[in-house]
Design a protein around this motif. Structure first.
Motif, short mmCIF file in Angstrom:
data_model
loop_
_atom_site.label_atom_id
_atom_site.label_comp_id
_atom_site.label_asym_id
_atom_site.label_seq_id
_atom_site.Cartn_x
_atom_site.Cartn_y
_atom_site.Cartn_z
N GLU A 198 0.83 -1.20 0.00
CA GLU A 198 0.00 0.00 0.00
C GLU A 198 0.87 1.25 0.00
OE1 GLU A 198 -3.21 -0.37 -0.45
OE2 GLU A 198 -2.94 -2.55 -0.30
N ILE A 199 0.34 2.29 -0.60
CA ILE A 199 1.01 3.59 -0.63
C ILE A 199 0.24 4.55 0.27
CG2 ILE A 199 1.67 5.56 -2.07
CD1 ILE A 199 1.60 3.60 -4.49
N ILE A 200 0.96 5.26 1.13
CA ILE A 200 0.33 6.35 1.88
C ILE A 200 1.06 7.63 1.50
CG2 ILE A 200 -0.58 4.97 3.76
CD1 ILE A 200 1.78 5.74 5.48
N THR A 201 0.30 8.69 1.32
CA THR A 201 0.89 9.95 0.86
C THR A 201 0.74 11.03 1.91
OG1 THR A 201 -1.16 10.56 -0.26
CG2 THR A 201 0.49 9.43 -1.59
N PHE A 202 1.85 11.71 2.14
CA PHE A 202 1.87 12.89 3.00
C PHE A 202 3.22 13.57 2.82
CE2 PHE A 202 3.13 9.24 5.54
CZ PHE A 202 4.29 9.65 6.18
N ASP A 203 3.28 14.83 3.19
CA ASP A 203 4.51 15.62 3.08
C ASP A 203 5.15 15.70 4.46
OD1 ASP A 203 6.54 17.44 2.66
OD2 ASP A 203 5.25 18.98 1.79
N LEU A 204 6.32 15.09 4.60
CA LEU A 204 7.01 15.09 5.90
C LEU A 204 7.32 16.50 6.40
CD1 LEU A 204 9.49 12.12 5.52
CD2 LEU A 204 7.71 12.36 7.25
N ALA A 205 7.37 17.46 5.50
CA ALA A 205 7.63 18.84 5.93
C ALA A 205 6.44 19.42 6.69
CB ALA A 205 7.96 19.71 4.72
N ASP A 206 5.29 18.80 6.55
CA ASP A 206 4.08 19.24 7.25
C ASP A 206 3.88 18.33 8.46
OD1 ASP A 206 1.45 19.62 8.15
OD2 ASP A 206 0.70 20.01 6.13
N ARG A 207 4.29 18.82 9.62
CA ARG A 207 4.24 18.00 10.84
C ARG A 207 2.83 17.50 11.15
NH1 ARG A 207 8.76 19.18 14.83
NH2 ARG A 207 10.21 20.41 13.59
N ASN A 208 1.84 18.37 10.99
CA ASN A 208 0.47 17.97 11.32
C ASN A 208 -0.04 16.88 10.38
OD1 ASN A 208 0.32 19.76 13.49
ND2 ASN A 208 -0.41 21.43 12.18
N ALA A 209 0.21 17.04 9.09
CA ALA A 209 -0.23 16.03 8.12
C ALA A 209 0.48 14.71 8.38
CB ALA A 209 0.04 16.52 6.70
N THR A 210 1.77 14.77 8.70
CA THR A 210 2.54 13.56 9.00
C THR A 210 1.98 12.86 10.23
OG1 THR A 210 4.54 14.48 8.00
CG2 THR A 210 4.83 12.67 9.55
N ALA A 211 1.77 13.61 11.29
CA ALA A 211 1.25 13.03 12.53
C ALA A 211 -0.12 12.41 12.30
CB ALA A 211 1.18 14.10 13.62
N GLU A 212 -0.97 13.09 11.56
CA GLU A 212 -2.31 12.59 11.31
C GLU A 212 -2.28 11.30 10.49
OE1 GLU A 212 -6.05 12.55 12.32
OE2 GLU A 212 -4.72 14.15 13.00
N LYS A 213 -1.48 11.28 9.45
CA LYS A 213 -1.41 10.10 8.58
C LYS A 213 -0.82 8.91 9.33
CE LYS A 213 -2.40 10.10 4.72
NZ LYS A 213 -3.51 9.72 3.85
N LEU A 214 0.23 9.14 10.10
CA LEU A 214 0.85 8.03 10.84
C LEU A 214 -0.04 7.56 11.98
CD1 LEU A 214 4.62 9.00 10.77
CD2 LEU A 214 3.41 7.29 9.38
N LYS A 215 -0.77 8.47 12.60
CA LYS A 215 -1.73 8.08 13.65
C LYS A 215 -2.78 7.15 13.05
CE LYS A 215 -5.00 10.08 16.93
NZ LYS A 215 -5.63 11.32 17.40
N GLU A 216 -3.27 7.51 11.88
CA GLU A 216 -4.26 6.68 11.19
C GLU A 216 -3.65 5.31 10.84
OE1 GLU A 216 -6.04 6.67 6.70
OE2 GLU A 216 -6.03 8.61 7.74
N TYR A 217 -2.44 5.31 10.30
CA TYR A 217 -1.76 4.07 9.92
C TYR A 217 -1.56 3.16 11.13
CZ TYR A 217 2.09 0.93 8.81
OH TYR A 217 2.88 -0.19 8.68
#
Length: 108
Positions: A56-75
C-alpha cells in the motif's frame, strides 16, 4: 517472514524503492510513503505485488508536521509494523557553506 509487515518512509524511488522490493522478496507485506502518488510509486507498488505481497502507498509531506502526525496516527491505529525504515530525504546540491537557511531546513 510470513505475516510480517514493513513500513518504509520514502519508498517510491531510489534506495527506498529498492528497500521495498528487497523486503517484498523476503516475504514482507508493505506500506510505503511518498509525498504524492506518482508513476515511480505505482511502479514500485506493482513490482512488490508481482511477488504476491500486499503493498500500500500512503501519501503525506514530511515537511508538514500535522499532516505527517495525522497520517501516521491513522496508519498505526490499524497496523503495527515489524520493521520501519526511514529513508525519506531530498537533496539541495550545494556545499554546506553556501546553503541558505531554507535549503538547510528542507534537507534536514
Amino acid at each position: 517472514m510470513t505475516n510480517k509487515h514493513a513500513l518504509i518512509i520514502g519508498g517510491s524511488r531510489g534506495i527506498g524503492a529498492a528497500t521495498v522490493i528487497k523486503l517484498a522478496q523476503l516475504g514482507f507485506d508493505l506500506t510505503f510513503s511518498c509525498r504524492a502518488e506518482s508513476e515511480d510509486a505505482l511502479k514500485t507498488q506493482a513490482e512488490a505485488r508481482i511477488m504476491n505481497r500486499k503493498c500500500e502507498i500512503i501519501t503525506f509531506d514530511l515537511a508538514d508536521r500535522n499532516a505527517t502526525a495525522e497520517k501516521l496516527k491513522e496508519y498505526f491505529s490499524h497496523t503495527i509494523p515489524d520493521v520501519i525504515v526511514y529513508n525519506a530525504g531530498i537533496t539541495r546540491d550545494n556545499l554546506l557553506a553556501f546553503m541558505t537557511q531554507e535549503q538547510w531546513d528542507e534537507v534536514i
